[in-house]
Design an enzyme around this catalytic site. Structure first.
Site, PDB file in Angstrom:
ATOM      1  N   ARG A 233       0.864   3.057   6.593  1.00  0.00           N
ATOM      2  CA  ARG A 233       0.184   1.817   6.966  1.00  0.00           C
ATOM      3  C   ARG A 233      -0.700   2.001   8.193  1.00  0.00           C
ATOM      4  O   ARG A 233      -1.856   1.642   8.205  1.00  0.00           O
ATOM      5  CB  ARG A 233       1.255   0.772   7.302  1.00  0.00           C
ATOM      6  CG  ARG A 233       1.080  -0.544   6.657  1.00  0.00           C
ATOM      7  CD  ARG A 233       2.365  -1.334   6.824  1.00  0.00           C
ATOM      8  NE  ARG A 233       3.498  -0.577   6.296  1.00  0.00           N
ATOM      9  CZ  ARG A 233       4.778  -0.787   6.625  1.00  0.00           C
ATOM     10  NH1 ARG A 233       5.087  -1.696   7.486  1.00  0.00           N
ATOM     11  NH2 ARG A 233       5.749  -0.076   6.090  1.00  0.00           N
TER      12      ARG A 233
ATOM     13  N   HIS B 243      -0.933   8.079   3.532  1.00  0.00           N
ATOM     14  CA  HIS B 243      -0.441   6.844   2.922  1.00  0.00           C
ATOM     15  C   HIS B 243       0.114   5.854   3.929  1.00  0.00           C
ATOM     16  O   HIS B 243       0.361   4.706   3.593  1.00  0.00           O
ATOM     17  CB  HIS B 243       0.648   7.163   1.896  1.00  0.00           C
ATOM     18  CG  HIS B 243       1.956   7.556   2.535  1.00  0.00           C
ATOM     19  ND1 HIS B 243       2.135   8.760   3.151  1.00  0.00           N
ATOM     20  CD2 HIS B 243       3.123   6.879   2.679  1.00  0.00           C
ATOM     21  CE1 HIS B 243       3.382   8.818   3.626  1.00  0.00           C
ATOM     22  NE2 HIS B 243       3.984   7.698   3.361  1.00  0.00           N
TER      23      HIS B 243
ATOM     24  N   ASP C 175      15.192   6.477   7.888  1.00  0.00           N
ATOM     25  CA  ASP C 175      14.669   5.426   8.764  1.00  0.00           C
ATOM     26  C   ASP C 175      14.080   4.232   8.033  1.00  0.00           C
ATOM     27  O   ASP C 175      13.208   3.556   8.548  1.00  0.00           O
ATOM     28  CB  ASP C 175      13.591   6.045   9.668  1.00  0.00           C
ATOM     29  CG  ASP C 175      12.498   6.731   8.855  1.00  0.00           C
ATOM     30  OD1 ASP C 175      12.377   6.436   7.653  1.00  0.00           O
ATOM     31  OD2 ASP C 175      11.767   7.559   9.419  1.00  0.00           O
TER      32      ASP C 175
ATOM     33  N   GLU D  68      20.084  12.823   8.465  1.00  0.00           N
ATOM     34  CA  GLU D  68      18.804  12.958   9.190  1.00  0.00           C
ATOM     35  C   GLU D  68      18.804  12.062  10.431  1.00  0.00           C
ATOM     36  O   GLU D  68      17.882  11.281  10.683  1.00  0.00           O
ATOM     37  CB  GLU D  68      17.592  12.634   8.306  1.00  0.00           C
ATOM     38  CG  GLU D  68      16.278  13.198   8.838  1.00  0.00           C
ATOM     39  CD  GLU D  68      15.056  12.788   7.994  1.00  0.00           C
ATOM     40  OE1 GLU D  68      14.785  11.593   7.857  1.00  0.00           O
ATOM     41  OE2 GLU D  68      14.391  13.685   7.480  1.00  0.00           O
TER      42      GLU D  68
ATOM     43  N   HIS E 195      -1.268   6.273  -3.204  1.00  0.00           N
ATOM     44  CA  HIS E 195      -0.853   4.969  -3.717  1.00  0.00           C
ATOM     45  C   HIS E 195      -2.099   4.128  -3.941  1.00  0.00           C
ATOM     46  O   HIS E 195      -2.851   3.910  -3.005  1.00  0.00           O
ATOM     47  CB  HIS E 195      -0.005   4.225  -2.683  1.00  0.00           C
ATOM     48  CG  HIS E 195       1.300   4.852  -2.416  1.00  0.00           C
ATOM     49  ND1 HIS E 195       2.454   4.430  -3.011  1.00  0.00           N
ATOM     50  CD2 HIS E 195       1.646   5.868  -1.616  1.00  0.00           C
ATOM     51  CE1 HIS E 195       3.456   5.176  -2.601  1.00  0.00           C
ATOM     52  NE2 HIS E 195       2.998   6.050  -1.747  1.00  0.00           N
TER      53      HIS E 195
ATOM     54  N   GLU F  84       9.856   2.279  11.352  1.00  0.00           N
ATOM     55  CA  GLU F  84      10.851   3.339  11.126  1.00  0.00           C
ATOM     56  C   GLU F  84      11.576   3.763  12.407  1.00  0.00           C
ATOM     57  O   GLU F  84      12.777   4.040  12.385  1.00  0.00           O
ATOM     58  CB  GLU F  84      10.199   4.559  10.462  1.00  0.00           C
ATOM     59  CG  GLU F  84       9.800   4.353   9.008  1.00  0.00           C
ATOM     60  CD  GLU F  84       8.441   3.708   8.826  1.00  0.00           C
ATOM     61  OE1 GLU F  84       7.792   3.365   9.856  1.00  0.00           O
ATOM     62  OE2 GLU F  84       8.018   3.531   7.674  1.00  0.00           O
TER      63      GLU F  84
HETATM   64  N1  UDP Z   1       5.912  13.267  -2.313  1.00  0.00           N
HETATM   65  C1  UDP Z   1       5.897  13.296  -3.698  1.00  0.00           C
HETATM   66  N2  UDP Z   1       4.745  12.945  -4.359  1.00  0.00           N
HETATM   67  C2  UDP Z   1       3.612  12.541  -3.702  1.00  0.00           C
HETATM   68  C3  UDP Z   1       3.650  12.506  -2.284  1.00  0.00           C
HETATM   69  C4  UDP Z   1       4.823  12.871  -1.630  1.00  0.00           C
HETATM   70  O1  UDP Z   1       6.888  13.658  -4.336  1.00  0.00           O
HETATM   71  O2  UDP Z   1       2.611  12.208  -4.353  1.00  0.00           O
HETATM   72  C5  UDP Z   1       7.158  13.655  -1.617  1.00  0.00           C
HETATM   73  C6  UDP Z   1       6.972  14.643  -0.502  1.00  0.00           C
HETATM   74  O3  UDP Z   1       7.051  15.962  -0.958  1.00  0.00           O
HETATM   75  C7  UDP Z   1       8.104  14.325   0.450  1.00  0.00           C
HETATM   76  C8  UDP Z   1       8.292  12.851   0.251  1.00  0.00           C
HETATM   77  O4  UDP Z   1       7.679  12.506  -0.973  1.00  0.00           O
HETATM   78  O5  UDP Z   1       9.303  14.977   0.090  1.00  0.00           O
HETATM   79  C9  UDP Z   1       7.629  12.151   1.393  1.00  0.00           C
HETATM   80  O6  UDP Z   1       7.563  10.830   1.162  1.00  0.00           O
HETATM   81  P1  UDP Z   1       6.614   9.888   2.017  1.00  0.00           P
HETATM   82  O7  UDP Z   1       5.417  10.665   2.434  1.00  0.00           O
HETATM   83  O8  UDP Z   1       6.457   8.658   1.192  1.00  0.00           O
HETATM   84  O9  UDP Z   1       7.515   9.467   3.246  1.00  0.00           O
HETATM   85  P2  UDP Z   1       7.810  10.104   4.667  1.00  0.00           P
HETATM   86  O10 UDP Z   1       8.283  11.497   4.479  1.00  0.00           O
HETATM   87  O11 UDP Z   1       6.568   9.996   5.484  1.00  0.00           O
HETATM   88  O12 UDP Z   1       8.907   9.220   5.168  1.00  0.00           O
END
Ligand code: UDP
Length: 412
Positions: free
Chosen positions: A238, A236, A116, A138, A269, A152
């Site tokens: 926004r 993390h 997304d 996905e 971050h 997203e």
């Molecule tokens: N992740 C990582 N290191 C971190 C935080 C998250 O490798 O410090 C991994 C987590 O295991 C998952 C992915 O990053 O597989 C999730 O990414 P994020 O939270 O940025 O995005 P979302 O899943 O919310 O789209």
């Protein structure tokens, strides 16, 4: 026959025939989660002997580089579009324009996007304009509100509009696609490729093929030797920082102070709004909370696998925790990943401090009374193979399709 060929009147780019006989499958990857979820697809395509290219838009840079390194991937094309202060307008037009150039140069028979992100959305639009079929990995995640999460939810709905093939992770995602008017024969329920990635990394940690960073490993081992539990906290998004994050952080701080028997990890971050919120909440001064920069995926899997408490606003971590059979508290008002909630492993906490405390109590007793068991609500770990089996079965058709498109382009 390729249904997109009929779009040729709109295609007015002149381009040469591919040098290779076969046109590649081209994967678009822009962010860390896309990298993690596409890596198993990439390796499965390679194993199947299908010519494959990776185009990295580099929407994230450093985080994505770590993923590529971990999964032994070297992108064939890097668009390098990241700019200081980039916004959605810049990102959308930069990805649209640059992927157009890549598609015209490489003649992919299929463009595969994941999830997304703005990269997925803009790249799939570029492919659509050029008559190249798009496959969406996905596909079908939905909330009931187009602006939550922002942007997203809009991105994935747009990809669904233009995609020719929809790889849905779960039956609920299939149902969402049907409700949104996607034809049944274009939807394939494969499981989520994150389960493939998670299990492969977990196994490599167990066999010591992958080593864990010393600062993380030592803290975990010390905590475990002292009989302490492990907690993982990530926030993390926004919208989390636009909302009442202070109350959430205060509730977490209170819990941590009252429970010195847990060692917490908080990778985040280091952007100014996060740092301010964390500093205001007084989290930097807690001795049993380790705050660090984002950890690489292997460290994240290592922590997840050992954690009693998982508190997150991330989509991927919800899937990973549930797949490992661990309770997870979701720091969002809505989730597009209801499977975990329905199977009794995820709880939506939103920003309510009392719900957070109740959730932490629940997680503590859950882990005491029940042994974590791997669950398959997000997939059985073979999603990427199913996706590639589909691509293989349609491979000749895809090759014929792109040949026709290139000829048509030259005739325009
Ligand atoms: N992740 C990582 N290191 C971190 C935080 C998250 O490798 O410090 C991994 C987590 O295991 C998952 C992915 O990053 O597989 C999730 O990414 P994020 O939270 O940025 O995005 P979302 O899943 O919310 O789209």
């Amino acid at each position: 026959s390729n249904p997109f060929v009929k779009l040729h009147p709109y295609i007015n780019e002149k381009s040469s025939m591919p040098e290779l006989n076969e046109s590649p499958v081209l994967l678009i990857i822009g962010t860390r989660p896309e990298g993690i979820k596409m890596a198993p697809v990439y390796h499965a395509l390679k194993r199947a002997g299908i010519p494959t290219l990776i185009c990295s838009t580099m929407q994230h840079t450093q985080l994505l580089d770590e993923v590529f390194e971990l999964f032994d991937i070297v992108p064939d094309i890097s668009l390098n579009i990241m700019r200081q202060g980039q916004d959605l307008f810049y990102l959308t037009q930069a990805v649209l324009q640059k992927t157009k150039e890549v598609f015209l140069a490489k003649h992919p028979c299929l463009v595969v996007v994941q999830g997304d992100t703005t990269s997925s959305m803009a790249a799939s639009l570029a492919a659509f304009y050029l008559g190249i079929p798009v496959a969406h990995v996905e596909a079908g995640l939905r909330t009931d509100d187009i602006s939550i999460p922002f942007p997203e939810e809009m991105n994935r709905r747009m990809v669904s509009m233009v995609a020719a093939y929809h790889f849905a992770p779960t039956p609920a995602a299939v149902a969402n696609l049907l409700v949104h008017g996607v034809r049944r024969e274009k939807i394939f329920c494969t499981g989520n490729t994150i389960v493939d990635a998670l299990h492969s990394v977990k196994e490599k940690i167990q066999t010591k093929e992958l080593t864990i960073r010393a600062d993380i490993k030592e803290r975990v081992m010390h905590a475990q030797m002292d009989g302490k539990e492990i907690g993982l906290f990530t926030v993390h998004r926004r919208e989390s920082f636009n909302g009442p994050i202070d109350a959430t952080l205060q509730a977490i701080k209170q819990w941590i102070l009252e429970h010195p028997d847990t060692m917490w990890f908080y990778p985040f971050h280091p952007n100014p709004s996060v740092i301010d919120a964390v500093r205001n909440a007084g989290l930097f001064s807690l001795s049993n909370l380790y705050i660090c920069e984002p950890v690489s995926y292997k460290e994240l899997v290592y922590l997840l696998d050992r954690a009693t408490y998982i508190l997150t606003d991330s989509g991927g971590i919800q899937e990973e925790a549930v797949s490992l059979g661990k309770p997870v508290l979701v720091l969002r008002e809505k989730t597009e990943r209801m499977e975990g909630v329905l199977v009794g492993l995820a709880r939506i906490i939103g920003s309510d401090p009392q719900a957070l405390r109740d959730g932490l109590e629940w997680a503590a007793s859950y882990q005491k009374n029940l042994k974590s068991e791997v669950t398959h609500v997000y997939g059985d770990g073979h999603a990427s193979e199913k996706i590639v089996a589909f691509i293989q079965a349609h491979y000749d058709e895809l090759q014929q399709g792109i040949k026709k498109i290139v000829v048509l382009r030259q005739e325009v």
